[in-house]
Each structure stands twice: as C-alpha cells, then as structure tokens.
Scaffold this active site. Structure first.
Site, short mmCIF file in Angstrom:
data_model
loop_
_atom_site.label_atom_id
_atom_site.label_comp_id
_atom_site.label_asym_id
_atom_site.label_seq_id
_atom_site.Cartn_x
_atom_site.Cartn_y
_atom_site.Cartn_z
N GLY A 38 37.26 -28.98 -68.28
CA GLY A 38 38.43 -28.50 -67.55
C GLY A 38 39.56 -29.50 -67.63
O GLY A 38 40.72 -29.16 -67.80
N MET A 66 40.03 -34.25 -68.10
CA MET A 66 39.37 -35.55 -68.25
C MET A 66 40.28 -36.64 -67.74
O MET A 66 41.45 -36.71 -68.11
CB MET A 66 39.01 -35.79 -69.72
CG MET A 66 38.36 -37.14 -69.98
SD MET A 66 36.79 -37.31 -69.09
CE MET A 66 36.76 -39.08 -68.84
N GLU A 67 39.71 -37.53 -66.90
CA GLU A 67 40.49 -38.49 -66.12
C GLU A 67 40.89 -39.75 -66.87
O GLU A 67 41.06 -40.81 -66.26
CB GLU A 67 39.70 -38.88 -64.87
CG GLU A 67 38.40 -39.65 -65.13
CD GLU A 67 37.16 -38.78 -65.23
OE1 GLU A 67 36.06 -39.31 -65.06
OE2 GLU A 67 37.30 -37.57 -65.48
N ASN A 68 41.05 -39.70 -68.19
CA ASN A 68 41.44 -40.90 -68.94
C ASN A 68 42.50 -41.67 -68.17
O ASN A 68 43.48 -41.10 -67.70
CB ASN A 68 41.99 -40.51 -70.31
CG ASN A 68 41.15 -39.47 -71.01
OD1 ASN A 68 39.98 -39.67 -71.28
ND2 ASN A 68 41.77 -38.32 -71.29
N HIS A 127 41.69 -33.67 -58.50
CA HIS A 127 40.39 -34.19 -58.92
C HIS A 127 40.57 -35.35 -59.91
O HIS A 127 39.97 -36.42 -59.75
CB HIS A 127 39.58 -33.06 -59.56
CG HIS A 127 38.21 -33.46 -60.00
ND1 HIS A 127 37.08 -33.12 -59.29
CD2 HIS A 127 37.77 -34.15 -61.08
CE1 HIS A 127 36.01 -33.59 -59.91
NE2 HIS A 127 36.41 -34.23 -61.01
N GLU A 128 41.40 -35.13 -60.92
CA GLU A 128 41.56 -36.15 -61.95
C GLU A 128 42.30 -37.38 -61.43
O GLU A 128 41.99 -38.51 -61.80
CB GLU A 128 42.28 -35.56 -63.17
CG GLU A 128 41.63 -34.33 -63.77
CD GLU A 128 40.15 -34.50 -64.04
OE1 GLU A 128 39.72 -35.62 -64.39
OE2 GLU A 128 39.40 -33.52 -63.89
N HIS A 132 40.13 -39.76 -59.54
CA HIS A 132 39.34 -40.63 -60.42
C HIS A 132 40.09 -41.89 -60.84
O HIS A 132 39.47 -42.86 -61.26
CB HIS A 132 38.97 -39.87 -61.69
CG HIS A 132 37.73 -39.05 -61.59
ND1 HIS A 132 36.53 -39.54 -61.14
CD2 HIS A 132 37.49 -37.75 -61.94
CE1 HIS A 132 35.61 -38.58 -61.20
NE2 HIS A 132 36.17 -37.49 -61.67
#
Length: 967
Positions: A352, A354-356, A388-389, A392
C-alpha cells in the site's frame, strides 16, 4: 509499510456448466502463465561483463549445505559492522540490445571488524559483478590498516550472499573499505531497484524506483541487509538529463552533466543519518510535484505523474502532511529528524505504501485524491495511509527493531497511531472509532484459530526471506495495533506518550527489542504513581508471547467473571504451548444501565466482584468502547436484558458497544458458546438503527452466513430478512438525500448510506435495483458525464453489472481501460467481478495474468474479487489446484500474495468434499511449497473443518429463524 469490494448476488450452484467453464479457464490461463514464464526466462540477470573461472556461483539449496559455514546460514555473523556506503547507480530506462532494462552501479562500503575473521559475508541478490584481478571486489584498509589478500569470491544464491574468502584475517577494531562494480536487471518485479511503467497519452513512460523492505536492498547493491546493520549512505544517481532524481535526502546542489555524456546528469545527495538498508529509496522519473514549507521548516513535496499533479490530485495529501507531521512531533516529543518529506505515488507498487525515510512511496490510490471522482472512503484511505507512513518516520526509522521477529512493534504501532494522526488532520470524522471494525475485529477472526501465532516470535525462528514475509500479516498489523491501543487506554494516553518519548530519545538512531519499550513505559508509570496489578512487562507479555485472546464470561447473578482462551472451534487442538497457560491479565471496563463503573483487573482464571452482579431489570456490559482485546459472554438473562434495551432504546448503549454486542455474539455462536439464534436476535433492533458501526458489524458477521449458505436453500429466507431490516435504512437515506441527489455531511452517515444501497440492492429491494440500473444506464448513454456520485460508484457499478449482461460489462471494461484516476479504475476493476455470467467471469479471470490488461500489482486482488463472487469461486479454485506449481514458480518471488489468495479461495469451504480437495491440494504440492501462503493453508484447513461442523449444527435452525423473522 501500509496494510490495505463488493460481492455480487448469488445464483446458486451451476453444476456441470461451472466445471466445463473451469476447464476452459485452466487452459486459457495456462497459456497466459506460459507466456509470462517465457518473458521472465528471457529477462534473467545480465551476464558478468568479465567472466572468470574463479568467479563461481553456488546454486545448491541452503538446507543441503554445511550449516557450520557462516555463508550457509541466513543470518549475518556479528564479525563486521558497516559504518557507511558510497553508492552510485545508473538506471537505463530503455531496453538494451537484448531487450532488457538494466542498471549499472558501483559501491564502496566502509566497515569495522568486530571480531577477527578471514571471510567477508555481505548480501547480494541477482547482481553481476565486473571482475578486478579475478575477483568481484577490491579490499583496502582504512587509517593505516593493511588488508589481507583475497583468496576467492563466490555468490551463494540460497542465502543471497557475496562471500569474500581472505588469505588472512581482518583485525578486530580496524576499519576497511570494499569496492565493487556491478550490473543488475531493472525488472518489473516490484522488488529492489525496479521499473514501473505508465501511459502519458499514447506514450509509454518508465520510472526507476525501489522497494527494499524486507530483504531486497541487496538486489540494488551489495550491503549488510539486516535492520540492525545501520550505516550512513551517500547516494549518487546518474540519470537522463530531462528526468529528476530523488532519494532519502536532498541533493547537495544542482544536477551536473556527466562529463563523458552530456545527455546524462549526475545528482549527488546529502549523507543520510545512520539508518537501516530497508529504508533506502531512490527514484528516477519525469514526475512533477506540489510543495509547501511546513511551519517547522521541513520541505513537503507530493510527487506523481505530471497529469495527476496538474489536475490537483496531490493537493489533499499536501494539505494533510504538514499537520500530521506536526502532530507526531508533538506526540513523540521529538522533532521530525530530516529536512524534507517527499511522498510519491507510483503506478506500480506492491505494498500500500512504504515508509522509506524522507521519501515515502505509495500506490497511487493511497496518495492521490480527486475531489470530483474520488469517494470519501478514498479520502479516508489517503489520510490514514499517510499517517501510518509518517508515524514510521520516528517509530521504525529513527528507532528500529533489532530483527524482523519484532515486526509487530513497528507495524502494530503505526497501525494504531495512524488513527490518531488522521483524526488530528480530520477531527470531524471520528476515525478513531473505526479501528474497532478495521483492526480489532478483523484480526480476532484469525487470532481465534488454533493455527494463529504470537505477536512476538523468537528471533531464532525467523531467518529466511519467506519467513520474514509471512510476518507481514494481520497479527503483526492489527493485533499489534489492538493491544497497543489497549495498553494506551489502561495507562492513559499521557503516560503512554511520556514513556514513548523517553524510548525514542534513548534509542534514536539505534535498534531495540520490544522489552525496551515496556521498560520505558514502566518508568513513566512509576513517575505518575499509576496503580497496576503488576508491571507493564508482566501484563504485556501475556498479550505478546502467547497467541489468541480470552473470552470473559460474566454471571450477573453472582458477579463472577471467568476467562478462557477463545477458539472459534473449541475442539481444535492447540499444539503451541504457553508459559502462561493461556491466562491473561485483563483490564475490565464496564457500564451498568448506561452508567460507567470503575475499572477492574481480572488477573486469574476466575474472580467475583459486585460490579458485575445485577438485580431487577439492570444489565451490565463489559469492554466499554472495545478498548480491551477480548470478547465478552453473559448469562442468558443478561443477554435478554441487553436485547430488550436495544429494542426499547438502543441509544442507551454506546454506538461502538452496539457493534460489539453483534460481533461478539456471532463469534460466540460460531464457537458454540451461545445459540446461533441469540446472535441473530441481537440484529432485530437494526430495523430502527441508522448508525454505521452496528450495521457494519451485522453485515460483516452475516457475511459468514452468506458464505456458508449462498449455495443452499437458506439463502432465500436470509435475503428476505435482510430486505425487511434494511428497507427502513434505505428509505431514510433516500428521503434525507433528496432522492440520492445529495450526500450526507457526516462521514459515518456517508458510509451507512453506501451500506444501505449495497444491502438493499443485493437483497432484492426493487426501488434500489431500479435506481442503480437507471444511473448506470444514464452513464452508458453519456460516457463523458458520469451521474453517479463517487461515494456510490462501487456499489452502483457492482449491482448494475450484476443485474446486466455483456453490454454493461463491456462498457465498464472500456471505462476501466480508459480511467486516468487509479481510484476510479479500482472501483471498476472490483465491480467487473460482480457479473452473474459465468463465461464473462471466465474471460475476466484470463485477463488477470496479462499485465497489459491488469497490472501485476492488481492481479491478486482481482482474482480475489472473482473468487468472492459465488459464481467465480469454482473457477478460481479449479485453476489454483491445477496450476499451483506453475503459479508458484512463475510468481513466487513477485507481486502475488499467496496468503490472501488461499484465504479467499477457500473462504466458502464447508463440505467434506471441499476438505478432501484442500487436503489433496496440500499433499500434491508439498514438494513445490506454498511460500507466503504456508500459514494461510494451515488456517484454511482449520477453518474448513470448523465450517463443516458449524453448518451441520446450525443449518436447520438458521433456516427456521430466517423464515420466521422475514415475515
């Protein structure tokens, strides 16, 4: 990483026709799979530019290799620790003379020797190296240290290592640097450094992008690819001059021309903070952006296809990002650690989001929002996934888990606080309430199985990439979120935040295990003199180290509470031992006749307290607002009083608890704790209910009845009952929306309106069927002017296609193919699976594995949409049985979610014949394996056995109840 349709009406069993069509599907899809396999075979990694006899590759399985050799074990040894990397990558966005997209790169890793060793083991996957003096790497000392000579280098494929054998030993506490030059394929496999494609007008565009989590940074450059191996990274990208390069940090300055080729530019980025490899990102594209400077000076940019940015689809994300970043900075009492926050929507992306760190990647539908074409649920998804991301960026990125066995702490925490961040950005939506439906009840369905697993797994049990991938499940995300929400509730949010801030301050740029968090929360508890029955660690170990959850049984005649491990099948065999004997320390909240009572702790199997005894017409209800991760059962008399209260004045019970009463009772009935008629009686008040959460809980619970009975004679009376119950809700929204011309103001009312239409249409309310077919016909007559409000499109599309035939399906397919907004495409893609025509579903199934028709990232969810249709389930199951080996070999390392596929295709299984098929399927494919679907297959077997038992016990009584109550 973020977590993240409607089902058409049943037609009953189609017998021979279904079987014939399934065979046709098997043949058609086998051809598609063969084509895909051939394409993949022709796209193998490029050969080494300087082959040498000494450059060997070891292809043997790791399980057959000598485990005493460190390079045959999946975990890195502790002998070396990386300090920094200098990585230069050059992606080629046009195919070479072999038809392959490739990238070239060079890397220098500086590392410190922690223990003397004569071997360097570093991760490398699908990279081909340029040899220097016969070896893949060059080694040199730093600060005067002299490196030993290289004996040989080899690639060990099973464990994905580049191994450098030395003629002497590295010296403890000395630093070294290792150089390499390499080439890899810029494949379309959605992993590592990969390519994404999209159409801009009639022109195909290519993007080079990344997805490193969990174990694919090694596919981009050689690295120590474990989360505890943190280092600083210096990234340089060489790219076509008309494209833009992005990475975790801002560029050091303007891009400069490549001296030997002015058509290429060089972009050098600032050094990253100390971070894990799985959080790296680099992207080359011609995407455009919108930006703003946050109040704290952080640069915020939203990137996407130029046409999407020009249309304003990034504006909503831009507007909520700043407030969410500010919220988390305050919540964590820690400033945002980086100078910028880039967020980019990608056409092809497997997760969905990605928290890079500093460069978050998203599926387009999780970042972009078009107010003219996107629904409120699309908007909710955008704000919650962003939250959400961004959560992180601190919890996961700044402080990172030591190893993947504690993944639940990363993902569970972000899945909890995403609701807090989104609620701050959209305070009128009451988003925090939705966690009960979206996470607590979602995961309880899995966690009530004997094949579930604890949140925290011993590190020794998680080694291979496949084992790591299996952890990205509902337990890690939703149970993690649920127990952390419970913890925050009984500590109080202020104490929880204080402990969290201390944890982040102490371990910034380091790695932790879950016990470190418990210790810092305990310090906060001690500082506030909060009274707990024991330590935070003791309480939470019960919830994290043993699987499942308790059911609390209340006897209101005596005030007695008791607890036991809740299992959907009470006869199932729990083989996993627990040091706590499946007893929990349970925080109990309660109300009596609508008045909140003092909190209570259940620390033993059984206890008595007058808080829970009643007299006269008094009723008691436990787990206020479902902050506790447990179910509640009552004596028969208290259930009767609750039902009386619901039918007399349901507003006396909080709306979340009205949903709880329904959900708990249906699950208790499934577990043989209460009669199924008791659970059904709890839905009688819905004829007067207008709120979203109770209705959603009922529809979700009754969806199990539909799965069990939509191929039997029970389904007719069940539809009649739902038609009777939903008609007042349907009329309510018709009257309050000016005959569907207006949209309710409140988000929950908007969701309730969608439920009203969906339920009314799928259960035969004539006015609803006429409404959806009329709206869809208007659209077909004027395709450039869609009269259907975005909120209603999913349900209108699905029901109109279900009522229609080939003409409606082909129109929707054409609209899907021409859709420029991914949210609209997603609605159409799901609705296309609602057809009642078997041959149409057969054709659609054959489309799913042609990436020119259905994107690879969407193949699994599309197949699942088809199998959720009772008519399509047999097609998909027959195909999966006949083609598992081909499916697994061709797509086992790519974008398929075998776990989700197995769960979906077996969801209706409720006969001995289906159980035999499933057991035979497992036996036939044991040698091939099931990858990320291994645990899902065991759960499917368990669920099927439970379904068989439940149907045998309940079919007749359910048929009688629906018949009597649908009049």
């Amino acid at each position: 990483m973020a977590k993240g349709f409607y089902i058409s009406k049943s037609l009953g069993i189609l017998g021979i026709l279904l079987g014939v069509a399934a065979v046709c599907t098997i043949i058609a899809l086998s051809v598609v799979y063969s084509q895909e396999k051939n394409k993949n075979a022709n796209s193998s990694p490029v050969a080494s530019t300087t082959p040498s006899a000494s450059a060997t590759t070891n292809p043997a399985s790791a399980t057959t290799l000598d485990q005493s050799k460190a390079w045959n074990r999946y975990r890195l040894p502790n002998t070396l620790k990386p300090d920094s990397y200098r990585v230069t990558l050059r992606p080629y966005l046009t195919p070479n003379d072999r038809g392959l997209y490739v990238f070239k790169g060079s890397s220098t890793v500086r590392f410190t020797c922690k223990e003397a060793t004569d071997v360097i083991i570093i991760h490398s996957k699908k990279l081909n190296y340029t040899l220097s003096q016969g070896h893949r790497v060059v080694l040199r000392g730093v600060g005067g240290s002299q490196p030993p000579d290289i004996d040989k280098t080899e690639l060990v494929e099973p464990t994905e290592y580049l191994v450098v054998h030395l003629k002497g030993s590295l010296v403890k506490d000395s630093q070294y640097e290792m150089d390499s030059e390499f080439e890899g394929e810029l494949a379309d496999d959605l992993a590592g450094f990969y390519r994404s494609e999209y159409m801009e007008g009639n022109v195909r565009k290519v993007v080079a992008t990344t997805q490193m989590q969990a174990a694919d940074a090694r596919k981009s450059f050689p690295c120590f690819d474990e989360p505890a191996m943190k280092a600083e990274f210096n990234i340089t990208l060489i790219h076509p001059k008309d494209l833009t390069a992005l990475s975790n940090m801002l560029p050091k300055g303007p891009s400069t021309p490549l001296p030997e080729d002015p058509n290429w530019n060089v972009t050098e980025f600032h050094t990253t903070p100390k971070m894990s490899t799985y959080l790296l990102a680099f992207i080359v594209s011609e995407f455009d952006y919108v930006e703003k400077q946050a109040s704290n000076g952080v640069l915020i940019r939203i990137w996407a296809r130029p046409s999407a940015i020009a249309a304003g689809h990034g504006d909503y994300a831009l507007n909520v990002t700043g407030p969410i970043l500010n919220f988390f900075a305050g919540h964590y009492d820690t400033p945002y650690p980086l100078p910028k926050s880039d967020q980019i929507g990608l056409p092809d992306f497997n997760a969905g989001a990605m928290e890079n760190w500093g460069l978050v990647t998203y599926r387009e539908n999780s970042l972009l929002f078009d107010p003219l074409s996107s629904s409120s649920s699309n908007k909710e998804r955008v704000v919650t996934v962003i939250a959400h991301e961004l959560a992180h960026q601190w919890f996961g990125n700044l402080v990172t888990i030591e190893w993947w066995n504690d993944l639940w702490l990363n993902e569970g925490f972000a899945s909890y606080v995403e609701y807090l961040g989104a609620d701050y950005a959209e305070p009128t939506w009451n988003l925090k309430d939705l966690m009960v439906l979206n996470d607590v009840y979602r995961v309880m369905a899995v966690d009530a199985l004997a094949s579930s697993h604890p949140l925290s797994t011993p590190a020794s049990e998680i080694n291979t990439p496949a084992q790591i991938s299996e952890l990205f499940d509902a337990i890690s995300y939703s149970k993690g979120a649920s127990v952390l929400r419970m913890l925050s509730s009984f500590l109080s949010e202020d104490v929880f935040k204080q402990g969290l801030a201390s944890y982040l301050h102490t371990f910034a740029y380091q790695n932790t295990i879950y016990l470190n968090l418990w210790d810092h929360l305990q310090e906060a508890v001690n500082n506030r003199s909060i009274q707990l029955p024991t330590t935070v660690r003791d309480i939470m170990n019960r919830w994290t180290l043993q699987m499942g959850f308790p059911v609390i049984t209340v006897d209101t005649s005596t005030g007695t509470l008791s607890q036991e491990h809740f299992l959907l099948d009470p006869d199932s065999n729990v083989t996993r031992p627990s040091e706590f004997n499946y007893v929990w320390i349970v925080p109990i909240t309660s109300i009596r006749d609508g008045r909140q009572q003092q909190d209570y702790w259940l620390i033993d199997v059984r206890a008595q307290n007058d808080l829970f005894s009643t007299s006269g017409n008094e009723w008691v209800l436990l787990n206020l607002n479902v902050t506790g991760y447990y179910r509640v059962n009552y004596d028969e008399e208290n259930w009767r009083k609750i039902q009386t209260q619901l039918q007399r004045d349901h507003s006396a019970i909080p709306v979340i608890n009205r949903a709880q009463i329904i959900n708990d009772a249906f699950n208790l009935a499934s577990a043989h704790k209460v009669p199924v008629t008791l659970a059904l009686n709890n839905t009688l008040f819905l004829i007067e209910e207008r709120q979203y959460m109770p209705w959603e809980a009922a529809l979700s619970s009754l969806s199990y009845f539909k799965l069990m009975f939509d191929r039997s004679e029970v389904y007719g009376p069940m539809k009649n009952y739902l038609k009777k119950q939903v008609t007042p809700l349907f009329i309510h929204f018709r009257n309050n929306t000016n005959n569907w011309r207006e949209i309710p103001e409140n988000l929950m009312d908007q969701y309730s309106e969608v439920n009203a239409i969906s339920t009314a249409c799928s259960n035969g309310v004539p006015e609803c069927e006429e409404m959806v077919s009329g709206l869809f016909k208007q659209w077909m007559e004027n395709p450039n002017n869609n009269p259907i409000h975005p909120n209603l499109r999913s349900t209108v599309y699905c029901n109109a296609i279900a009522q229609g035939g080939e003409e409606e399906w082909d129109f929707a397919w054409e609209q899907f193919r021409n859709a420029t907004l991914v949210n609209e495409a997603d609605k159409l893609r799901a609705a296309l699976a609602c057809s009642k025509e078997l041959w149409i579903l057969n054709r659609y199934l054959s489309y799913t594995l042609n990436p020119d028709l259905i994107r690879k990232q969407d193949a699994t969810s599309t197949i699942i949409s088809i199998t959720n249709n009772v008519i399509g389930q047999g097609l998909v199951w027959d195909f999966v049985q006949s083609n598992w080996k081909k499916l697994f070999n061709d797509y086992g390392g790519g974008s398929f979610s075998f776990s989700n596929l197995i769960q979906a295709v077996t969801r209706r299984f409720s006969t001995e014949y289906e159980l035999q098929q499933l057991e035979q399927f497992k036996k036939d494919n044991e040698e091939t394996g099931f990858g990320s679907g291994t645990r899902a297959l065991e759960q499917a077997l368990e669920k099927t056995k439970a379904n068989i038992k439940w149907v045998k016990e309940n079919k007749e009584v359910v048929l009688q109840w629906f018949t009597e109550n649908s009049k």
